[in-house]
Design a protein around this motif. Structure first.
Motif, short mmCIF file in Angstrom:
data_model
loop_
_atom_site.label_atom_id
_atom_site.label_comp_id
_atom_site.label_asym_id
_atom_site.label_seq_id
_atom_site.Cartn_x
_atom_site.Cartn_y
_atom_site.Cartn_z
N SER A 1 0.83 -1.22 0.00
CA SER A 1 0.00 0.00 0.00
C SER A 1 0.86 1.26 0.00
O SER A 1 0.62 2.18 -0.78
CB SER A 1 -0.92 0.03 1.23
N MET A 2 1.87 1.29 0.89
CA MET A 2 2.67 2.51 1.00
C MET A 2 3.47 2.77 -0.28
O MET A 2 3.81 3.91 -0.60
CB MET A 2 3.60 2.40 2.19
N SER A 3 3.75 1.69 -1.02
CA SER A 3 4.49 1.86 -2.28
C SER A 3 3.69 2.68 -3.27
O SER A 3 4.27 3.32 -4.17
CB SER A 3 4.82 0.49 -2.88
N ASP A 4 2.38 2.71 -3.12
CA ASP A 4 1.54 3.46 -4.07
C ASP A 4 1.87 4.96 -4.06
O ASP A 4 2.06 5.58 -5.11
CB ASP A 4 0.06 3.26 -3.74
N SER A 5 1.95 5.54 -2.88
CA SER A 5 2.22 6.98 -2.81
C SER A 5 3.63 7.30 -3.29
O SER A 5 3.87 8.35 -3.90
CB SER A 5 2.00 7.51 -1.40
N ARG A 6 4.58 6.39 -3.01
CA ARG A 6 5.97 6.60 -3.47
C ARG A 6 6.01 6.46 -4.99
O ARG A 6 6.71 7.21 -5.67
CB ARG A 6 6.91 5.59 -2.80
N TRP A 7 5.31 5.46 -5.50
CA TRP A 7 5.19 5.29 -6.96
C TRP A 7 4.63 6.57 -7.59
O TRP A 7 5.16 7.07 -8.59
CB TRP A 7 4.26 4.10 -7.25
N HIS A 8 3.58 7.07 -6.98
CA HIS A 8 2.87 8.21 -7.56
C HIS A 8 3.73 9.47 -7.58
O HIS A 8 3.88 10.13 -8.61
CB HIS A 8 1.58 8.45 -6.77
N GLU A 9 4.31 9.80 -6.45
CA GLU A 9 5.05 11.06 -6.35
C GLU A 9 6.34 11.04 -7.18
O GLU A 9 6.69 12.02 -7.83
CB GLU A 9 5.37 11.34 -4.88
N THR A 10 7.02 9.89 -7.16
CA THR A 10 8.24 9.82 -7.97
C THR A 10 7.89 9.73 -9.45
O THR A 10 8.68 10.13 -10.30
CB THR A 10 9.13 8.63 -7.56
N GLY A 11 6.70 9.22 -9.76
CA GLY A 11 6.24 9.21 -11.16
C GLY A 11 6.07 10.63 -11.69
O GLY A 11 6.38 10.90 -12.85
N HIS A 12 5.61 11.50 -10.83
CA HIS A 12 5.53 12.92 -11.21
C HIS A 12 6.91 13.59 -11.20
O HIS A 12 7.04 14.72 -11.65
CB HIS A 12 4.62 13.67 -10.23
N ARG A 13 7.88 12.92 -10.61
CA ARG A 13 9.24 13.43 -10.43
C ARG A 13 9.25 14.69 -9.56
O ARG A 13 10.04 15.62 -9.79
CB ARG A 13 9.91 13.69 -11.78
N THR A 14 8.37 14.71 -8.57
CA THR A 14 8.34 15.85 -7.66
C THR A 14 8.83 15.50 -6.25
O THR A 14 9.01 16.39 -5.43
CB THR A 14 6.90 16.40 -7.54
N ALA A 15 9.04 14.20 -5.98
CA ALA A 15 9.47 13.81 -4.63
C ALA A 15 10.86 14.36 -4.35
O ALA A 15 11.09 15.04 -3.34
CB ALA A 15 9.45 12.30 -4.49
N PHE A 16 11.80 14.05 -5.24
CA PHE A 16 13.18 14.52 -5.14
C PHE A 16 13.42 15.64 -6.14
O PHE A 16 12.70 15.77 -7.13
CB PHE A 16 14.15 13.38 -5.48
N ARG A 17 14.44 16.40 -5.89
CA ARG A 17 14.86 17.37 -6.90
C ARG A 17 15.55 16.63 -8.06
O ARG A 17 15.42 17.02 -9.22
CB ARG A 17 15.82 18.39 -6.28
N SER A 18 16.25 15.57 -7.71
CA SER A 18 17.02 14.81 -8.70
C SER A 18 16.11 13.89 -9.52
O SER A 18 15.36 13.08 -8.97
CB SER A 18 18.08 13.97 -7.98
N LYS A 19 16.23 14.00 -10.84
CA LYS A 19 15.43 13.13 -11.73
C LYS A 19 15.83 11.67 -11.53
O LYS A 19 14.96 10.78 -11.48
CB LYS A 19 15.68 13.56 -13.18
N ARG A 20 17.13 11.41 -11.37
CA ARG A 20 17.59 10.02 -11.21
C ARG A 20 17.05 9.38 -9.94
O ARG A 20 16.69 8.20 -9.92
CB ARG A 20 19.13 9.98 -11.21
#
Lengths: 106, 341
Positions: free
Chosen positions: B85-104
């Motif tokens: 379940s928790m992987s969903d929000s991490r999937w989502h935010e990194t999919g938008h590439r907004t979680a980290f500043r770094s694209k990689r």
């Protein structure tokens, strides 16, 4: 081909790491000032979806589309992150009498 | 009966009605504040990801040492939610590439979280872009998870991914063998098909190795850590995700009418990475998870009243879905503040 320098806005009207919209003769542009102070003018609409880059996020030499987070290099127009895949047009830009101008080739 | 087929007859109707890639409502907000809200940082997301992995490691270790005892049940229950379940929000935010500043860094976590939530990363990247272009537009949006005309028991089964995970696995098999589905062809550019093909091959290989290990050591334990949590740990993301759009208007271009914002506890917001501020996220997807609450405070006067709790939201959603199973014209109409009509 006719070349024309078009005045986009006052130099002071764009802050560092920011972008403003400029509309001219039915076309729309994004006037970007990067963190080093350098300005560049590019086509305003994202090449992926119907969104104006002037509402986007500027980070260094990258501008991010506000709708789908596609990214473009402000200096070259290259699409650097999907869903943007097609490069956008970047215009030769100069500061002239405290105005930001760009070269439009008709 | 509504036809939700992506690219089907409803897509043509949507295009004729001007609903495709349409301009959507945007609240008034100061540009200087927006710049601050859109700012990215690597550190905060790294702390969040580290805390997630530490929790996974801790409860995974507890589950391992308690294997064969009843203590394994609560340990795996928590591990499963952290994984499935928790992987969903991490999937989502990194999919938008907004979680980290770094694209990689965004992309690295995106590929890990995609495997855990059981989604082929490239296809879902494009389906999610479509979801933001054409939110809950029937025939266009490939991520309408809760459709009308569907008996609610089917969604109860989805708490454990009974249909969604096997359907996704079927697509992985097709992709791994070089076939692309019609659904993918509708929203995914052809030059990205090879990424789907290779992602599917890698993900299937990981699952096959896990099955092989389980067989060789004659224990279900490896599969309880990798693979099966996508089923048994999936219930929480369905419970949270159902509040995003279910029961609201379809075929509208105002996110205030087809999306909910629901107040949730700090623990749930840590698990969900603030996706409870879902109206705000849809209007401004460039704002990272850690700034969504600030964004909400800045524009909430221009949005419908948020739901005060998950319970209150579910109390509306579940009866609505039950009614929509037989009455597909029924939906909840959200009230927009009069001052910003």
């Amino acid at each position: 081909m006719a070349e024309e320098w078009i005045v986009a806005c006052d130099e002071t009207s764009v802050a560092k790491d920011d972008v403003v919209r400029f509309d001219h003769l039915g076309a729309t542009y994004a006037v970007v000032r990067m963190s080093d102070g350098v300005c560049n003018v590019m086509d305003g609409l994202c090449t992926h979806g119907k969104a104006h880059l002037a509402e986007g996020f500027v980070d260094g030499a990258t501008i991010e589309c506000p709708k789908h987070n596609g990214r473009f290099n402000v200096l070259t127009g290259e699409a650097t992150a999907t869903p943007a895949r097609v490069a956008t047009r970047v215009y030769q830009t100069r500061i002239n009498n405290s105005k930001i101008e760009f070269l439009k080739v008709n | 009966m509504r036809d939700y087929t992506v690219g089907g007859p409803s897509a043509l109707t949507a295009a004729q009605n001007g609903l495709v890639d349409a301009d959507c409502y945007k609240p008034k907000i100061d540009r200087e504040l927006m710049k601050q809200l859109m700012a990215r940082t690597n550190g905060l997301a790294a702390v969040h990801i580290a805390s997630w992995f530490i929790a996974l490691g801790l409860f995974g270790w507890l589950a391992h040492i308690s294997w064969g005892t009843w203590w394994a049940v609560p340990s795996f229950a928590i591990y499963g939610v952290l994984y499935g379940s928790m992987s969903d929000s991490r999937w989502h935010e990194t999919g938008h590439r907004t979680a980290f500043r770094s694209k990689r860094m965004n992309d690295a976590i995106y590929y890990i979280a995609s495997f855990m939530i059981f989604r082929e990363p490239e296809t879902w990247r494009w389906s999610h872009a479509r979801h933001h272009s054409d939110t809950i537009i029937v025939g266009r949006d490939a991520e309408i998870a809760f459709k009308r005309n569907v008996p609610i028991y089917k969604y109860v089964l989805e708490l454990f991914g009974i249909t969604a995970v096997p359907n996704e696995f079927k697509q992985w098999i097709q992709n791994a063998s070089g076939k692309i589905t019609d659904n993918q062809k509708d929203f995914q550019p052809p030059e990205t098909f090879r990424i789907s093909i290779w992602s599917s091959r890698i993900y299937i290989s990981i699952l096959a190795l896990t099955v092989l290990t389980s067989v060789l050591i004659r224990s279900l334990q490896p599969l309880m850590f990798i693979g099966l949590p996508s089923f048994y740990g999936h219930w929480l993301v369905v419970t949270l995700g159902i509040t995003q759009h279910a029961g609201l208007a379809e075929d509208v271009t105002d996110h205030r009418l087809n999306t909910r914002t629901v107040y949730m506890s700090p623990l749930t917001r840590w698990i969900y990475w603030n996706m409870n501020y879902h109206v705000e996220h849809h209007i401004y997807p460039s704002v990272p998870f850690h700034s969504l609450k600030k964004l909400h405070l800045a524009i909430k006067d221009q949005l419908p009243t948020p739901y005060p709790s998950l319970y209150r939201a579910l109390r509306e959603v579940i009866p609505t879905m039950r009614r929509q199973a037989s009455d597909s014209d029924f939906f909840i109409k959200r009230n927009i503040p009069q001052s910003v009509n």
